[in-house]
Design a protein around this motif. Sequence first.
Motif, PDB file in Angstrom:
ATOM      1  N   VAL A  40      -2.454  12.012  10.770  1.00  0.00           N
ATOM      2  CA  VAL A  40      -2.664  12.657   9.469  1.00  0.00           C
ATOM      3  C   VAL A  40      -1.563  13.679   9.212  1.00  0.00           C
ATOM      4  CG1 VAL A  40      -4.197  14.201   8.170  1.00  0.00           C
ATOM      5  CG2 VAL A  40      -5.149  12.203   9.341  1.00  0.00           C
ATOM      6  N   ARG A  41      -1.225  14.456  10.215  1.00  0.00           N
ATOM      7  CA  ARG A  41      -0.127  15.431  10.063  1.00  0.00           C
ATOM      8  C   ARG A  41       1.194  14.721   9.768  1.00  0.00           C
ATOM      9  NH1 ARG A  41      -2.163  17.551  14.727  1.00  0.00           N
ATOM     10  NH2 ARG A  41      -3.625  19.203  14.376  1.00  0.00           N
ATOM     11  N   ASP A  42       1.448  13.626  10.487  1.00  0.00           N
ATOM     12  CA  ASP A  42       2.682  12.868  10.271  1.00  0.00           C
ATOM     13  C   ASP A  42       2.746  12.287   8.861  1.00  0.00           C
ATOM     14  OD1 ASP A  42       3.405  13.420  12.877  1.00  0.00           O
ATOM     15  OD2 ASP A  42       2.921  11.410  13.642  1.00  0.00           O
ATOM     16  N   LEU A  43       1.592  12.003   8.272  1.00  0.00           N
ATOM     17  CA  LEU A  43       1.536  11.475   6.902  1.00  0.00           C
ATOM     18  C   LEU A  43       1.536  12.591   5.860  1.00  0.00           C
ATOM     19  CD1 LEU A  43      -1.042   8.587   7.459  1.00  0.00           C
ATOM     20  CD2 LEU A  43       1.410   8.347   6.961  1.00  0.00           C
ATOM     21  N   GLY A  44       1.695  13.838   6.319  1.00  0.00           N
ATOM     22  CA  GLY A  44       1.810  14.968   5.406  1.00  0.00           C
ATOM     23  C   GLY A  44       0.500  15.629   5.045  1.00  0.00           C
ATOM     24  N   GLY A  45      -0.572  15.294   5.735  1.00  0.00           N
ATOM     25  CA  GLY A  45      -1.874  15.867   5.413  1.00  0.00           C
ATOM     26  C   GLY A  45      -2.324  16.914   6.409  1.00  0.00           C
ATOM     27  N   LYS A  46      -3.393  17.579   6.046  1.00  0.00           N
ATOM     28  CA  LYS A  46      -4.043  18.536   6.933  1.00  0.00           C
ATOM     29  C   LYS A  46      -5.287  17.839   7.475  1.00  0.00           C
ATOM     30  CE  LYS A  46      -6.169  23.050   7.194  1.00  0.00           C
ATOM     31  NZ  LYS A  46      -6.812  24.121   6.448  1.00  0.00           N
ATOM     32  N   PRO A  47      -5.366  17.640   8.791  1.00  0.00           N
ATOM     33  CA  PRO A  47      -6.496  16.901   9.356  1.00  0.00           C
ATOM     34  C   PRO A  47      -7.846  17.535   9.016  1.00  0.00           C
ATOM     35  CG  PRO A  47      -4.787  17.203  10.999  1.00  0.00           C
ATOM     36  CD  PRO A  47      -4.424  18.054   9.820  1.00  0.00           C
ATOM     37  N   VAL A  48      -8.779  16.690   8.628  1.00  0.00           N
ATOM     38  CA  VAL A  48     -10.136  17.131   8.358  1.00  0.00           C
ATOM     39  C   VAL A  48     -10.742  17.625   9.665  1.00  0.00           C
ATOM     40  CG1 VAL A  48     -11.146  14.823   8.682  1.00  0.00           C
ATOM     41  CG2 VAL A  48     -12.326  16.486   7.276  1.00  0.00           C
ATOM     42  N   VAL A  49     -11.522  18.695   9.586  1.00  0.00           N
ATOM     43  CA  VAL A  49     -12.151  19.236  10.790  1.00  0.00           C
ATOM     44  C   VAL A  49     -13.552  18.657  10.941  1.00  0.00           C
ATOM     45  CG1 VAL A  49     -10.805  21.362  10.733  1.00  0.00           C
ATOM     46  CG2 VAL A  49     -13.023  21.277   9.595  1.00  0.00           C
ATOM     47  N   ALA A  50     -14.058  18.709  12.153  1.00  0.00           N
ATOM     48  CA  ALA A  50     -15.408  18.213  12.420  1.00  0.00           C
ATOM     49  C   ALA A  50     -16.441  19.133  11.780  1.00  0.00           C
ATOM     50  CB  ALA A  50     -15.650  18.145  13.926  1.00  0.00           C
ATOM     51  N   MET A  66       0.834  -1.182   0.000  1.00  0.00           N
ATOM     52  CA  MET A  66       0.000   0.000   0.000  1.00  0.00           C
ATOM     53  C   MET A  66       0.879   1.246   0.000  1.00  0.00           C
ATOM     54  SD  MET A  66      -3.208  -0.753   0.024  1.00  0.00           S
ATOM     55  CE  MET A  66      -3.850  -2.392  -0.123  1.00  0.00           C
ATOM     56  N   SER A  67       0.318   2.314  -0.496  1.00  0.00           N
ATOM     57  CA  SER A  67       1.083   3.558  -0.560  1.00  0.00           C
ATOM     58  C   SER A  67       0.797   4.442   0.642  1.00  0.00           C
ATOM     59  CB  SER A  67       0.725   4.314  -1.840  1.00  0.00           C
ATOM     60  OG  SER A  67      -0.557   4.909  -1.720  1.00  0.00           O
ATOM     61  N   THR A  68       1.678   5.387   0.865  1.00  0.00           N
ATOM     62  CA  THR A  68       1.468   6.367   1.922  1.00  0.00           C
ATOM     63  C   THR A  68       0.216   7.178   1.642  1.00  0.00           C
ATOM     64  OG1 THR A  68       3.842   6.484   2.303  1.00  0.00           O
ATOM     65  CG2 THR A  68       2.526   8.304   3.149  1.00  0.00           C
ATOM     66  N   LEU A  69      -0.070   7.442   0.366  1.00  0.00           N
ATOM     67  CA  LEU A  69      -1.272   8.184  -0.012  1.00  0.00           C
ATOM     68  C   LEU A  69      -2.526   7.408   0.398  1.00  0.00           C
ATOM     69  CD1 LEU A  69      -2.556  10.634  -1.314  1.00  0.00           C
ATOM     70  CD2 LEU A  69      -2.321   9.496  -3.527  1.00  0.00           C
ATOM     71  N   ASP A  70      -2.536   6.096   0.172  1.00  0.00           N
ATOM     72  CA  ASP A  70      -3.675   5.269   0.583  1.00  0.00           C
ATOM     73  C   ASP A  70      -3.855   5.322   2.095  1.00  0.00           C
ATOM     74  OD1 ASP A  70      -4.184   4.474  -2.047  1.00  0.00           O
ATOM     75  OD2 ASP A  70      -3.003   2.630  -1.845  1.00  0.00           O
ATOM     76  N   ALA A  71      -2.767   5.219   2.821  1.00  0.00           N
ATOM     77  CA  ALA A  71      -2.832   5.268   4.275  1.00  0.00           C
ATOM     78  C   ALA A  71      -3.316   6.638   4.744  1.00  0.00           C
ATOM     79  CB  ALA A  71      -1.469   4.941   4.883  1.00  0.00           C
ATOM     80  N   ALA A  72      -2.852   7.689   4.095  1.00  0.00           N
ATOM     81  CA  ALA A  72      -3.280   9.042   4.471  1.00  0.00           C
ATOM     82  C   ALA A  72      -4.770   9.229   4.225  1.00  0.00           C
ATOM     83  CB  ALA A  72      -2.476  10.080   3.680  1.00  0.00           C
ATOM     84  N   ARG A  73      -5.263   8.756   3.105  1.00  0.00           N
ATOM     85  CA  ARG A  73      -6.703   8.856   2.817  1.00  0.00           C
ATOM     86  C   ARG A  73      -7.520   8.062   3.832  1.00  0.00           C
ATOM     87  NH1 ARG A  73      -5.995   7.972  -3.576  1.00  0.00           N
ATOM     88  NH2 ARG A  73      -5.542  10.132  -4.125  1.00  0.00           N
ATOM     89  N   ALA A  74      -7.073   6.868   4.140  1.00  0.00           N
ATOM     90  CA  ALA A  74      -7.791   6.027   5.105  1.00  0.00           C
ATOM     91  C   ALA A  74      -7.737   6.647   6.503  1.00  0.00           C
ATOM     92  CB  ALA A  74      -7.211   4.614   5.107  1.00  0.00           C
ATOM     93  N   ALA A  75      -6.606   7.256   6.856  1.00  0.00           N
ATOM     94  CA  ALA A  75      -6.501   7.921   8.154  1.00  0.00           C
ATOM     95  C   ALA A  75      -7.434   9.128   8.218  1.00  0.00           C
ATOM     96  CB  ALA A  75      -5.054   8.342   8.424  1.00  0.00           C
ATOM     97  N   GLN A  76      -7.547   9.872   7.126  1.00  0.00           N
ATOM     98  CA  GLN A  76      -8.488  11.004   7.083  1.00  0.00           C
ATOM     99  C   GLN A  76      -9.923  10.515   7.254  1.00  0.00           C
ATOM    100  OE1 GLN A  76      -8.028  14.116   7.395  1.00  0.00           O
ATOM    101  NE2 GLN A  76      -6.624  14.993   5.887  1.00  0.00           N
TER     102      GLN A  76
END
Length: 157
Positions: free
Chosen positions: A57-67, A1-11
């Motif tokens: 999510v931050r560690d994976l390079g993303g901006k965490p989705v807000v509630a 799996m890619s880091t992008l897949d993991a980031a999307r799933a984490a989001q």
Amino acid sequence: MSTLDAARAAQAALAAEHAAVYGYGVVGGRVAPARRAEATAAYEAHRARRDALERTVRDLGGKPVVADAAYVLPFPVPDAAAAVRLAAVLEDRVAGVYSDLVRAAEGPLRREAAGALREAAVRAVRWRGSGVAFPGLTELTEPAVAAGRTAGRSPGQ
């Protein structure tokens, strides 16, 4: 799996945790006093998972989705019995997104996701009074959701 897949799933897991925190606010306000401590513990567990996922999510390079400000509940929750049903649905939905994260992640993140899936499955059994063969597979626990028969955003989606 890619880091992008993991980031999307984490989001997606983070979004589900935001929704679960909201949903447990409703559960806690309607559940019978005998189960209020259980609802509070679940609420706190989802808050902790949400906070951890924001860091992930931050560690994976993303901006965490807000509630969202509010979520559409899957059904009316006028009483304690409906609150218990809602709690089980919330846990089923959270289990579903953690199932996706288990598939997408590797290493420590995968272990964390598996632990969160297990915790959600156990809470769902406690609320529902019975288990399902494959926790995290929405089509086995929520036929209406799997068939796309819900409107709007609901907790855990």
